[in-house]
Design an enzyme around this catalytic site. Structure first.
Site, mmCIF file in Angstrom:
data_model
loop_
_atom_site.group_PDB
_atom_site.id
_atom_site.type_symbol
_atom_site.label_atom_id
_atom_site.label_comp_id
_atom_site.label_asym_id
_atom_site.label_seq_id
_atom_site.Cartn_x
_atom_site.Cartn_y
_atom_site.Cartn_z
ATOM 1 N N GLY A 41 7.520 13.193 3.657
ATOM 2 C CA GLY A 41 6.185 12.685 3.328
ATOM 3 C C GLY A 41 5.324 12.313 4.519
ATOM 4 O O GLY A 41 4.105 12.448 4.477
ATOM 5 N N GLU A 95 5.949 6.096 8.240
ATOM 6 C CA GLU A 95 6.159 6.392 6.823
ATOM 7 C C GLU A 95 4.814 6.737 6.176
ATOM 8 O O GLU A 95 3.756 6.284 6.647
ATOM 9 C CB GLU A 95 6.820 5.154 6.190
ATOM 10 N N ASP A 99 5.723 1.551 -1.138
ATOM 11 C CA ASP A 99 5.379 1.350 -2.542
ATOM 12 C C ASP A 99 6.240 0.196 -3.085
ATOM 13 O O ASP A 99 5.884 -0.971 -2.899
ATOM 14 C CB ASP A 99 5.639 2.688 -3.251
ATOM 15 N N LYS A 128 0.986 0.044 -0.878
ATOM 16 C CA LYS A 128 0.659 -0.114 -2.307
ATOM 17 C C LYS A 128 1.269 -1.432 -2.762
ATOM 18 O O LYS A 128 2.307 -1.456 -3.435
ATOM 19 C CB LYS A 128 1.346 1.039 -3.050
ATOM 20 N N PHE A 150 -0.609 7.324 -8.558
ATOM 21 C CA PHE A 150 0.198 8.210 -7.733
ATOM 22 C C PHE A 150 -0.693 9.142 -6.905
ATOM 23 O O PHE A 150 -1.573 9.816 -7.442
ATOM 24 C CB PHE A 150 1.130 9.034 -8.635
ATOM 25 N N ASP A 157 3.592 14.172 -2.005
ATOM 26 C CA ASP A 157 3.803 15.295 -2.924
ATOM 27 C C ASP A 157 4.067 14.860 -4.355
ATOM 28 O O ASP A 157 4.463 13.719 -4.617
ATOM 29 C CB ASP A 157 5.014 16.093 -2.465
ATOM 30 N N ARG A 163 1.790 18.780 -0.426
ATOM 31 C CA ARG A 163 1.950 18.235 0.938
ATOM 32 C C ARG A 163 0.980 18.881 1.932
ATOM 33 O O ARG A 163 0.585 18.274 2.916
ATOM 34 C CB ARG A 163 3.370 18.479 1.457
HETATM 35 P P1 IMP Z 1 9.270 2.997 -2.137
HETATM 36 O O1 IMP Z 1 10.723 3.042 -1.831
HETATM 37 O O2 IMP Z 1 9.001 2.791 -3.604
HETATM 38 O O3 IMP Z 1 8.484 2.044 -1.281
HETATM 39 O O4 IMP Z 1 8.722 4.430 -1.939
HETATM 40 C C1 IMP Z 1 8.486 4.986 -0.770
HETATM 41 C C2 IMP Z 1 8.469 6.489 -0.902
HETATM 42 O O5 IMP Z 1 8.104 6.940 -2.217
HETATM 43 C C3 IMP Z 1 7.410 7.027 0.002
HETATM 44 O O6 IMP Z 1 7.944 7.318 1.235
HETATM 45 C C4 IMP Z 1 6.941 8.271 -0.719
HETATM 46 O O7 IMP Z 1 7.729 9.361 -0.301
HETATM 47 C C5 IMP Z 1 7.185 8.002 -2.175
HETATM 48 N N1 IMP Z 1 5.928 7.592 -2.847
HETATM 49 C C6 IMP Z 1 5.568 6.355 -3.232
HETATM 50 N N2 IMP Z 1 4.350 6.342 -3.792
HETATM 51 C C7 IMP Z 1 3.927 7.619 -3.760
HETATM 52 C C8 IMP Z 1 2.712 8.266 -4.175
HETATM 53 O O8 IMP Z 1 1.744 7.657 -4.689
HETATM 54 N N3 IMP Z 1 2.649 9.616 -3.972
HETATM 55 C C9 IMP Z 1 3.674 10.323 -3.411
HETATM 56 N N4 IMP Z 1 4.798 9.766 -2.983
HETATM 57 C C10 IMP Z 1 4.928 8.421 -3.159
HETATM 58 MG MG MG Z 2 8.480 9.074 1.988
#
Ligand code: IMP
Ligand code: MG
Length: 186
Positions: A41, A95, A99, A128, A150, A157, A163
């Site tokens: 990502g 990163e 999220d 986020k 999202f 992606d 991407r």
């Molecule tokens: P977390 O572990 O929930 O903080 O997620 C982190 C990973 O989830 C990021 O590195 C992204 O790869 C993916 N991700 C989280 N939100 C989104 C989004 O809105 N679009 C696409 N990928 C996301």
């Molecule tokens: Mg990621």
């Protein structure tokens, strides 16, 4: 209507500003710091960001996964580990988006406790905070989101799609449906 979140021009401004900030933050580092790209990502963001860091840095990458479609189960899978030479160095984790925070929590722990980095700096294009499940500090952030929709584009992606789009957007339901159909026909 497709909703634009960051245009190419906004991305260029953000990566320049974060590059300047990091150049300053890293100016007293004796050992060469490592920019650690979280694949896949963050690849677009990292490519632009590192070109704005005006000092010697090493580049490495790591690949983890937690997402299936648009949701995460919080379990982190290490798909490809980084090299060993992070010991006693400052590591800048690059990163795409923080999220829930589970991925970054896992990454910081891994880089500090398994790879024995001296210091970890967290850089993300997006934060986020509304979705956060675990406290994670983003030291350098490009853009804080006030919704938990999202996002797709510029590395981000939907099941591998989007991407290569040079800007970031919120896809329409019709778009997501069409992608789902295309993926099924693969
Ligand atoms: P977390 O572990 O929930 O903080 O997620 C982190 C990973 O989830 C990021 O590195 C992204 O790869 C993916 N991700 C989280 N939100 C989104 C989004 O809105 N679009 C696409 N990928 C996301
Ligand atoms: Mg990621």
């Amino acid at each position: 209507m497709k909703e634009l979140v960051l245009s190419e021009e906004q991305i260029a401004q953000i990566t320049k500003k974060l590059g300047d900030d990091l150049t300053l933050a890293l100016k007293d580092e004796k050992k060469i710091p490592v920019a650690l790209v979280v694949m896949r990502g963050a690849m677009n963001f990292a490519a632009d960001l590192i070109r704005n860091i005006k000092r010697n840095i090493f580049i490495d990458y790591i690949q983890i996964a937690s997402y299936e479609g648009t949701s995460t189960d919080g379990v982190i899978h290490l798909l490809k580990d980084c090299g060993k030479d992070l010991e006693d160095r400052t590591v800048i984790i690059i990163e795409d988006i923080v999220d829930t925070g589970y991925s970054m929590e896992w990454l910081v722990d891994h880089i500090k406790n398994t790879k024995h980095a001296k210091k970890v700096i967290v850089t993300a294009l997006f934060d986020k905070p509304l979705n956060r499940q675990t406290p994670v500090q983003v030291d350098y952030c490009g853009h804080v989101l006030d919704s938990n929709k999202f996002l797709v584009g510029y590395g981000l992606d939907y099941n591998g799609i989007g991407r290569n789009v040079p800007y970031v957007f919120i896809p329409t339901e019709d778009e997501v449906k069409a992608w789902g159909k295309e993926l099924k026909e693969e």
